[in-house]
Write a protein that holds these residues in place. Structure first.
Motif, PDB file in Angstrom:
ATOM      1  N   THR A  94       1.552   6.854  -6.738  1.00 29.88           N
ATOM      2  CA  THR A  94       0.423   7.659  -7.206  1.00 29.88           C
ATOM      3  C   THR A  94       0.569   9.133  -6.842  1.00 29.88           C
ATOM      4  O   THR A  94      -0.101   9.977  -7.434  1.00 29.88           O
ATOM      5  N   THR A  95       1.448   9.453  -5.898  1.00 26.15           N
ATOM      6  CA  THR A  95       1.647  10.860  -5.524  1.00 26.15           C
ATOM      7  C   THR A  95       2.882  11.463  -6.188  1.00 26.15           C
ATOM      8  O   THR A  95       3.327  12.528  -5.804  1.00 26.15           O
ATOM      9  N   TRP A 126       0.841  -1.204   0.000  1.00 23.35           N
ATOM     10  CA  TRP A 126       0.000   0.000   0.000  1.00 23.35           C
ATOM     11  C   TRP A 126       0.875   1.252   0.000  1.00 23.35           C
ATOM     12  O   TRP A 126       0.610   2.198  -0.749  1.00 23.35           O
ATOM     13  N   ALA A 127       1.913   1.283   0.827  1.00 25.24           N
ATOM     14  CA  ALA A 127       2.793   2.447   0.922  1.00 25.24           C
ATOM     15  C   ALA A 127       3.493   2.714  -0.415  1.00 25.24           C
ATOM     16  O   ALA A 127       3.616   3.870  -0.837  1.00 25.24           O
ATOM     17  N   ARG A 173       2.358   1.795  -3.419  1.00 25.72           N
ATOM     18  CA  ARG A 173       1.329   2.293  -4.343  1.00 25.72           C
ATOM     19  C   ARG A 173       1.041   3.770  -4.087  1.00 25.72           C
ATOM     20  O   ARG A 173       0.930   4.564  -5.018  1.00 25.72           O
ATOM     21  N   ARG A 174       0.965   4.151  -2.839  1.00 26.07           N
ATOM     22  CA  ARG A 174       0.705   5.544  -2.465  1.00 26.07           C
ATOM     23  C   ARG A 174       1.848   6.450  -2.939  1.00 26.07           C
ATOM     24  O   ARG A 174       1.618   7.518  -3.494  1.00 26.07           O
ATOM     25  N   TYR A 175       3.074   6.040  -2.709  1.00 26.27           N
ATOM     26  CA  TYR A 175       4.253   6.777  -3.152  1.00 26.27           C
ATOM     27  C   TYR A 175       4.210   6.997  -4.661  1.00 26.27           C
ATOM     28  O   TYR A 175       4.450   8.094  -5.155  1.00 26.27           O
TER      29      TYR A 175
END
Length: 83
Positions: A14-15, A7-8, A10-12
């Motif tokens: 997408t940002t 998740w981390a 993926r978040r990195y």
């Protein structure tokens, strides 16, 4: 732990990833975050993070003109990091 790490990452990604957070473009293909994500998915949290960290440490230039093509190895080709 594996789900949290994935998740981390993926978040990195997408940002904005490294381009936004560090002002750099990855010297490898796939990118270090994609490589680490795949390694964690394929080998689990401990081994995947270790592989990703080793990959990041091999990056010796801020930005490279040519990408180093280095896919995540298949399971039977991975050396143990425990000794």
């Amino acid at each position: 732990m594996q789900r949290l790490l994935l998740w981390a990452i993926r978040r990195y990604r997408t940002t904005g990833g490294g381009q936004r957070w560090f002002g750099i473009d990855c010297n490898f293909e796939p990118t270090c975050s994609a490589y680490t994500y795949t390694a964690i998915s394929r080998f689990g949290a401990r081994k995947g993070v270790s592989m990703g960290w080793q990959r990041i440490r091999r990056c010796s230039q801020r930005d490279s003109f040519c990408k180093c093509i280095e896919p995540v190895p298949e399971a039977e080709h991975v050396k143990s990091t425990t000794g």
